[in-house]
Motif scaffolding. Structure first.
Motif, PDB file in Angstrom:
ATOM      1  N   LEU A  89      50.329  81.517  31.618  1.00  0.00           N
ATOM      2  CA  LEU A  89      51.435  80.723  31.083  1.00  0.00           C
ATOM      3  C   LEU A  89      51.405  80.704  29.560  1.00  0.00           C
ATOM      4  O   LEU A  89      52.429  80.901  28.897  1.00  0.00           O
ATOM      5  CB  LEU A  89      51.360  79.287  31.612  1.00  0.00           C
ATOM      6  CG  LEU A  89      51.792  79.039  33.051  1.00  0.00           C
ATOM      7  CD1 LEU A  89      51.513  77.592  33.438  1.00  0.00           C
ATOM      8  CD2 LEU A  89      53.272  79.353  33.235  1.00  0.00           C
ATOM      9  N   LEU A  90      50.238  80.464  28.999  1.00  0.00           N
ATOM     10  CA  LEU A  90      50.125  80.397  27.543  1.00  0.00           C
ATOM     11  C   LEU A  90      50.437  81.742  26.906  1.00  0.00           C
ATOM     12  O   LEU A  90      51.124  81.807  25.871  1.00  0.00           O
ATOM     13  CB  LEU A  90      48.726  79.930  27.145  1.00  0.00           C
ATOM     14  CG  LEU A  90      48.322  78.526  27.597  1.00  0.00           C
ATOM     15  CD1 LEU A  90      46.933  78.184  27.076  1.00  0.00           C
ATOM     16  CD2 LEU A  90      49.336  77.488  27.140  1.00  0.00           C
ATOM     17  N   LYS A  91      49.956  82.813  27.520  1.00  0.00           N
ATOM     18  CA  LYS A  91      50.237  84.146  26.981  1.00  0.00           C
ATOM     19  C   LYS A  91      51.729  84.433  26.971  1.00  0.00           C
ATOM     20  O   LYS A  91      52.286  84.898  25.965  1.00  0.00           O
ATOM     21  CB  LYS A  91      49.502  85.203  27.802  1.00  0.00           C
ATOM     22  CG  LYS A  91      49.771  86.636  27.349  1.00  0.00           C
ATOM     23  CD  LYS A  91      49.049  87.640  28.241  1.00  0.00           C
ATOM     24  CE  LYS A  91      49.376  89.074  27.813  1.00  0.00           C
ATOM     25  NZ  LYS A  91      48.709  90.069  28.715  1.00  0.00           N
ATOM     26  N   GLU A  92      52.393  84.140  28.097  1.00  0.00           N
ATOM     27  CA  GLU A  92      53.824  84.420  28.202  1.00  0.00           C
ATOM     28  C   GLU A  92      54.653  83.537  27.274  1.00  0.00           C
ATOM     29  O   GLU A  92      55.726  83.944  26.814  1.00  0.00           O
ATOM     30  CB  GLU A  92      54.284  84.236  29.641  1.00  0.00           C
ATOM     31  CG  GLU A  92      53.755  85.284  30.601  1.00  0.00           C
ATOM     32  CD  GLU A  92      54.241  86.686  30.241  1.00  0.00           C
ATOM     33  OE1 GLU A  92      55.423  86.826  29.893  1.00  0.00           O
ATOM     34  OE2 GLU A  92      53.433  87.629  30.315  1.00  0.00           O
ATOM     35  N   LEU A  93      54.174  82.333  26.987  1.00  0.00           N
ATOM     36  CA  LEU A  93      54.900  81.408  26.116  1.00  0.00           C
ATOM     37  C   LEU A  93      54.433  81.493  24.669  1.00  0.00           C
ATOM     38  O   LEU A  93      54.894  80.733  23.824  1.00  0.00           O
ATOM     39  CB  LEU A  93      54.732  79.980  26.633  1.00  0.00           C
ATOM     40  CG  LEU A  93      55.386  79.711  27.994  1.00  0.00           C
ATOM     41  CD1 LEU A  93      54.915  78.377  28.556  1.00  0.00           C
ATOM     42  CD2 LEU A  93      56.908  79.735  27.889  1.00  0.00           C
ATOM     43  N   GLU A  94      53.520  82.430  24.390  1.00  0.00           N
ATOM     44  CA  GLU A  94      53.007  82.673  23.033  1.00  0.00           C
ATOM     45  C   GLU A  94      52.355  81.423  22.445  1.00  0.00           C
ATOM     46  O   GLU A  94      52.585  81.043  21.302  1.00  0.00           O
ATOM     47  CB  GLU A  94      54.114  83.195  22.120  1.00  0.00           C
ATOM     48  CG  GLU A  94      54.714  84.504  22.595  1.00  0.00           C
ATOM     49  CD  GLU A  94      55.781  85.038  21.644  1.00  0.00           C
ATOM     50  OE1 GLU A  94      56.043  84.390  20.613  1.00  0.00           O
ATOM     51  OE2 GLU A  94      56.348  86.099  21.945  1.00  0.00           O
ATOM     52  N   ILE A  95      51.526  80.765  23.257  1.00  0.00           N
ATOM     53  CA  ILE A  95      50.791  79.583  22.839  1.00  0.00           C
ATOM     54  C   ILE A  95      49.311  79.915  22.832  1.00  0.00           C
ATOM     55  O   ILE A  95      48.778  80.462  23.805  1.00  0.00           O
ATOM     56  CB  ILE A  95      51.049  78.397  23.800  1.00  0.00           C
ATOM     57  CG1 ILE A  95      52.532  78.032  23.804  1.00  0.00           C
ATOM     58  CG2 ILE A  95      50.202  77.196  23.431  1.00  0.00           C
ATOM     59  CD1 ILE A  95      52.900  76.983  24.846  1.00  0.00           C
ATOM     60  N   SER A  96      48.624  79.571  21.765  1.00  0.00           N
ATOM     61  CA  SER A  96      47.199  79.869  21.672  1.00  0.00           C
ATOM     62  C   SER A  96      46.379  78.859  22.468  1.00  0.00           C
ATOM     63  O   SER A  96      46.599  77.649  22.356  1.00  0.00           O
ATOM     64  CB  SER A  96      46.744  79.844  20.210  1.00  0.00           C
ATOM     65  OG  SER A  96      45.331  79.903  20.138  1.00  0.00           O
ATOM     66  N   PRO A  97      45.378  79.303  23.229  1.00  0.00           N
ATOM     67  CA  PRO A  97      44.457  78.368  23.883  1.00  0.00           C
ATOM     68  C   PRO A  97      43.707  77.501  22.876  1.00  0.00           C
ATOM     69  O   PRO A  97      43.241  76.409  23.219  1.00  0.00           O
ATOM     70  CB  PRO A  97      43.495  79.285  24.644  1.00  0.00           C
ATOM     71  CG  PRO A  97      44.237  80.571  24.817  1.00  0.00           C
ATOM     72  CD  PRO A  97      45.096  80.703  23.595  1.00  0.00           C
ATOM     73  N   GLU A  98      43.603  77.964  21.637  1.00  0.00           N
ATOM     74  CA  GLU A  98      42.893  77.199  20.612  1.00  0.00           C
ATOM     75  C   GLU A  98      43.632  75.915  20.238  1.00  0.00           C
ATOM     76  O   GLU A  98      43.055  75.025  19.623  1.00  0.00           O
ATOM     77  CB  GLU A  98      42.682  78.051  19.358  1.00  0.00           C
ATOM     78  CG  GLU A  98      41.908  79.329  19.571  1.00  0.00           C
ATOM     79  CD  GLU A  98      40.470  79.105  20.025  1.00  0.00           C
ATOM     80  OE1 GLU A  98      39.967  77.964  19.872  1.00  0.00           O
ATOM     81  OE2 GLU A  98      39.860  80.063  20.541  1.00  0.00           O
ATOM     82  N   SER A  99      44.894  75.811  20.604  1.00  0.00           N
ATOM     83  CA  SER A  99      45.664  74.609  20.264  1.00  0.00           C
ATOM     84  C   SER A  99      45.304  73.417  21.131  1.00  0.00           C
ATOM     85  O   SER A  99      45.824  72.314  20.924  1.00  0.00           O
ATOM     86  CB  SER A  99      47.164  74.891  20.387  1.00  0.00           C
ATOM     87  OG  SER A  99      47.514  75.143  21.746  1.00  0.00           O
ATOM     88  N   GLN A 100      44.413  73.591  22.086  1.00  0.00           N
ATOM     89  CA  GLN A 100      44.112  72.550  23.074  1.00  0.00           C
ATOM     90  C   GLN A 100      43.756  71.202  22.443  1.00  0.00           C
ATOM     91  O   GLN A 100      42.923  71.112  21.545  1.00  0.00           O
ATOM     92  CB  GLN A 100      42.946  72.993  23.960  1.00  0.00           C
ATOM     93  CG  GLN A 100      42.488  71.935  24.959  1.00  0.00           C
ATOM     94  CD  GLN A 100      41.345  72.412  25.824  1.00  0.00           C
ATOM     95  OE1 GLN A 100      41.581  73.097  26.812  1.00  0.00           O
ATOM     96  NE2 GLN A 100      40.120  72.050  25.469  1.00  0.00           N
ATOM     97  N   VAL A 101      44.404  70.148  22.933  1.00  0.00           N
ATOM     98  CA  VAL A 101      43.995  68.769  22.683  1.00  0.00           C
ATOM     99  C   VAL A 101      43.858  68.100  24.038  1.00  0.00           C
ATOM    100  O   VAL A 101      44.494  68.511  25.017  1.00  0.00           O
ATOM    101  CB  VAL A 101      44.984  68.005  21.786  1.00  0.00           C
ATOM    102  CG1 VAL A 101      44.974  68.564  20.375  1.00  0.00           C
ATOM    103  CG2 VAL A 101      46.396  68.040  22.361  1.00  0.00           C
ATOM    104  N   ILE A 102      43.022  67.064  24.109  1.00  0.00           N
ATOM    105  CA  ILE A 102      42.690  66.464  25.401  1.00  0.00           C
ATOM    106  C   ILE A 102      42.820  64.955  25.336  1.00  0.00           C
ATOM    107  O   ILE A 102      42.337  64.311  24.397  1.00  0.00           O
ATOM    108  CB  ILE A 102      41.274  66.872  25.840  1.00  0.00           C
ATOM    109  CG1 ILE A 102      41.235  68.378  26.132  1.00  0.00           C
ATOM    110  CG2 ILE A 102      40.826  66.082  27.062  1.00  0.00           C
ATOM    111  CD1 ILE A 102      39.922  68.889  26.657  1.00  0.00           C
ATOM    112  N   VAL A 103      43.477  64.379  26.345  1.00  0.00           N
ATOM    113  CA  VAL A 103      43.698  62.946  26.437  1.00  0.00           C
ATOM    114  C   VAL A 103      43.077  62.437  27.730  1.00  0.00           C
ATOM    115  O   VAL A 103      43.185  63.069  28.778  1.00  0.00           O
ATOM    116  CB  VAL A 103      45.203  62.617  26.362  1.00  0.00           C
ATOM    117  CG1 VAL A 103      45.978  63.314  27.452  1.00  0.00           C
ATOM    118  CG2 VAL A 103      45.454  61.126  26.392  1.00  0.00           C
TER     119      VAL A 103
END
Length: 458
Positions: A89-103
């Motif tokens: 999903l992240l690859k197809e949406l051009e989102i980096s896994p490094e952007s992760q934040v956690i709540v």
């Protein structure tokens, strides 16, 4: 659309609805947020009607385009493996896994899945946000031109579907179209006082967060990694009530490089919830909301003005006039104040330091001048960005603002950037920074008015 009873929630989404788990679990309400349920009467909302038609208009955004690729067979999601599904999903949406934040606060429709030991992860780029709780739904929110954020969820456990579907659900708007967002589609980032299992202590109060919020009020219910110096914030900590006041238990929780000490991180793509990602998220959500609010209010005012002139037998013109002009003027400063970081809360003494991988991933999407300057360049000493003009000025939703309103915004922006002396309300921008911003925009921003390209002294 039929009128319907709603729960208007004091929500938080990149935030969802508290106590809503009686609904089917596929009804997701947001990315990372909190809500206090208040029963409201059935009513129609402006965003549902013309000219917006939030539910019926044809959409074109990163999620709908991904759905088209899934439908055609060009993309196949590995649904049997949660981490692999998220990575695709992240690859197809051009989102980096490094952007992760956690709540970890229980502030979601999936609240029964969330705890301090089983938190929720969120990933994002400048247009789209993706979140999940291990074992739960995939949650997606993306910006749509003219009408703001669109909320989807993906239930990977649907044997009745050969092709996965991103579903929209009206229940999302209980939080993300309610009082907290001025009854328009919007994001809400919130800081709470969570107890040891992640339950917000509502009696202690909560805080809506954006780039102007003091840092010591931020990140309650969120995990935070990275160096924040001597700053006392609410991240990573739990709280208890003592004589009517929340007492924060924060010993040993600051300046973490990993979240391994707090929960089992193997089910997540990263073991971090980086302070730089959190700061960027808070800016983005606030900027998106202001663009969305201006779009709805100005378009609505133009529509009403045109209807009035038509009823009076007058020919509606292209220019903003009357009440529509007044509404537009009121939003020019609201948009520009946030775009140019007026009122931004200062970072702690010595600044903050995030992961190099997080910073590099954010900078990969920079639009730079020939000499290397970009609106994504980070400063992180006393402020987040080196050049204080939001990179969301490049966003499709910015360019789709009503043309006469956008012209007013550009005229005011040019005046601020070319003034020999700092403009009232924008004194934080010294001459050299104003000049840098102007030069970056001239070289990198398509569609600027011609006068941006001229020397103001000429």
């Amino acid at each position: 659309m039929n009128e319907r009873a709603r729960l208007i929630c004091d929500g938080s989404c990149v935030e969802d609805t508290y106590g809503m788990n009686k609904f089917h679990p596929s009804r997701w309400l947001g990315l990372a947020m909190l809500a206090l349920p208040v029963v409201a009467t059935a009513q129609d909302y402006a965003y549902e009607k013309a000219p917006f038609n939030y539910w019926s208009r044809e959409l074109d955004n990163p999620v709908t385009r991904l759905q088209a690729r899934l439908d055609s067979g060009k993309v196949v999601l590995p649904l049997g493996d949660e981490k692999a599904t998220m990575e695709m999903l992240l690859k197809e949406l051009e989102i980096s896994p490094e952007s992760q934040v956690i709540v970890f606060s229980k502030t979601s429709l999936q609240r029964d899945r969330i705890s301090r030991q089983h938190p929720r992860a969120i990933f994002f780029n400048e247009q789209t946000y993706v979140g999940t709780v291990p074992g739960g739904l995939f949650e997606l929110t993306t910006m749509e031109k003219e009408i703001g954020p669109i909320f989807y969820h993906l239930d990977a456990n649907r044997p009745d579907r050969k092709i996965p579907k991103f579903d929209r659900n009206e229940n999302c708007m209980s939080c993300h179209g309610g009082g907290t967002t001025d009854y328009l589609p919007g994001f809400v980032v919130r800081s709470v006082f969570p107890d040891e299992v992640g339950e917000p202590l509502y009696q202690a109060g909560t805080s809506l967060i954006d780039q102007n919020s003091p840092l010591n009020n931020r990140w309650g219910g969120w995990f935070v990694t990275g160096n924040t110096g001597n700053l006392t914030h609410r991240g990573n900590a739990t709280a208890t009530m003592l004589e009517g006041n929340a007492v924060l238990h924060s010993d040993g929780v600051y300046n973490q490089t990993s979240l391994d000490k707090f929960f089992e991180t193997k089910r997540y793509l990263r073991s971090s919830s980086d302070v730089v990602s959190l700061l960027v998220l808070e800016h983005q959500a606030g900027m998106h909301n202001r663009i969305t609010k201006a779009s709805y209010d100005v378009r609505g005012a133009i529509e009403r003005r045109m209807d009035l002139l038509t009823e009076l037998g007058e020919q509606p013109g292209a220019a903003l006039t009357g009440s529509a002009l007044s509404v537009a003027k009121s939003h020019v400063e609201k948009v520009l104040q946030f775009l140019l970081f007026a009122g931004e809360a200062p970072l702690p003494e010595g600044g903050v330091e995030g992961s190099r991988a997080v910073v590099d991933a954010f900078l990969e999407r920079r639009i730079a001048t020939k000499d290397g300057r970009s609106l994504r360049d980070l400063q992180l000493l006393n402020r987040v960005f080196k050049y204080r003009c939001s990179y969301l000025i490049y966003a499709p939703e910015w360019d789709s603002l009503p043309v006469p309103f956008l012209e007013m915004v550009y005229q005011r922006l040019y005046q601020i950037l070319t003034s020999p002396e700092p403009t009232k309300g924008y004194e934080h921008l010294v001459t050299s920074e104003r000049r840098n911003i102007l030069e970056i925009l001239r070289e990198t921003k398509p569609g600027l008015p011609d006068y941006f390209l001229k020397d103001p002294k000429a």
